[in-house]
Design a protein around this motif. Structure first.
Motif, mmCIF file in Angstrom:
data_model
loop_
_atom_site.group_PDB
_atom_site.id
_atom_site.type_symbol
_atom_site.label_atom_id
_atom_site.label_comp_id
_atom_site.label_asym_id
_atom_site.label_seq_id
_atom_site.Cartn_x
_atom_site.Cartn_y
_atom_site.Cartn_z
ATOM 1 N N LEU A 125 -1.951 0.347 -4.959
ATOM 2 C CA LEU A 125 -2.003 -0.940 -4.278
ATOM 3 C C LEU A 125 -1.392 -1.984 -5.204
ATOM 4 C CD1 LEU A 125 -5.703 -0.846 -3.004
ATOM 5 C CD2 LEU A 125 -3.641 -0.189 -1.744
ATOM 6 N N ILE A 166 -5.449 4.720 3.488
ATOM 7 C CA ILE A 166 -6.043 5.229 2.255
ATOM 8 C C ILE A 166 -6.935 6.433 2.534
ATOM 9 C CG2 ILE A 166 -7.620 4.676 0.355
ATOM 10 C CD1 ILE A 166 -6.605 1.772 0.578
ATOM 11 N N GLU A 178 -3.853 6.416 -3.893
ATOM 12 C CA GLU A 178 -2.901 5.391 -3.480
ATOM 13 C C GLU A 178 -2.592 4.443 -4.636
ATOM 14 O OE1 GLU A 178 -6.803 3.438 -3.349
ATOM 15 O OE2 GLU A 178 -6.156 5.384 -2.591
ATOM 16 N N TYR A 209 -5.665 -0.492 4.685
ATOM 17 C CA TYR A 209 -6.850 0.303 4.337
ATOM 18 C C TYR A 209 -6.972 1.567 5.178
ATOM 19 C CZ TYR A 209 -8.263 -3.680 1.513
ATOM 20 O OH TYR A 209 -8.305 -4.663 0.565
ATOM 21 N N THR A 246 0.876 -1.168 0.000
ATOM 22 C CA THR A 246 0.000 0.000 0.000
ATOM 23 C C THR A 246 0.913 1.218 0.000
ATOM 24 O OG1 THR A 246 -1.593 -1.212 1.364
ATOM 25 C CG2 THR A 246 -1.889 1.181 1.186
ATOM 26 N N PHE A 301 -3.801 -5.250 2.680
ATOM 27 C CA PHE A 301 -3.559 -3.851 2.351
ATOM 28 C C PHE A 301 -3.797 -3.013 3.598
ATOM 29 C CE2 PHE A 301 -4.881 -5.427 -1.933
ATOM 30 C CZ PHE A 301 -3.667 -5.206 -2.565
ATOM 31 N N THR A 338 1.063 5.250 -0.151
ATOM 32 C CA THR A 338 0.341 6.513 -0.029
ATOM 33 C C THR A 338 1.375 7.627 0.077
ATOM 34 O OG1 THR A 338 0.204 6.270 2.376
ATOM 35 C CG2 THR A 338 -1.667 5.438 1.087
#
Length: 163
Positions: A61, A52, A59, A49, A29, A47, A31
């Protein structure tokens, strides 16, 4: 295109994942913060989450999948699903295209110990899915191999130390 700066990358492993395992179901992941110019990479078997930003959805993934017995690094970027008009979707698509080299470099560099332990994956193909409700921005594209991205970082670092 933004230049990759290793010092601006923070890597976090989500247990039970480590720098060396697992291969199967290993997920990334990526970001970022526009405000401070930092990149954040979470590596795990899920991931991240929580990282995000669901309003921005900027993002990247990715995860390791096997197809016909071969490993592939398969990444996803979210362009649009009807909440953006065609023009805004085009802008998002173009930004992702422009910044994907940086994102993939950060992912591969951030997990470089993993590739030391699993060198066969250095030549695995990388595919990126651009997900959009507009057909012209909904595609899967080939983006090279992890070796390509590590070589870019290593050649830049060698050049910078020689200057």
């Amino acid at each position: 295109m933004s230049k990759f700066k290793p010092e601006k990358l923070t890597v976090n492993f989500i247990p039970p994942a480590t720098a060396y395992r697992p291969i199967d179901s290993r997920k990334y992941t990526l970001t970022h913060s526009d405000l401070i110019g930092e990149l954040f990479l979470a590596i795990g078997n899920v991931f991240d989450y929580q990282a995000i930003n669901y309003k921005m959805r900027d993002e990247v993934l990715a995860d390791w999948v096997t197809i016909n017995g071969e490993y592939i690094l398969y990444a996803n970027v979210y362009v649009s699903n009807g909440e953006y008009d065609k023009n805004m979707s085009r802008i998002r698509y173009m930004i992702f295209k422009r910044e994907l080299d940086l994102a993939l470099t950060a992912m591969i560099y951030g997990d470089r110990s993993f590739f030391t332990y699993h060198p066969l994956l250095l030549d695995a193909p990388i595919y990126v899915r651009f997900a959009s409700s507009f057909p012209e921005f909904n595609e899967i594209a080939y983006y090279g191999t992890p070796r390509l991205y590590l070589n870019k970082v290593n050649s830049k670092r060698v050049t910078e130390t020689q200057v």
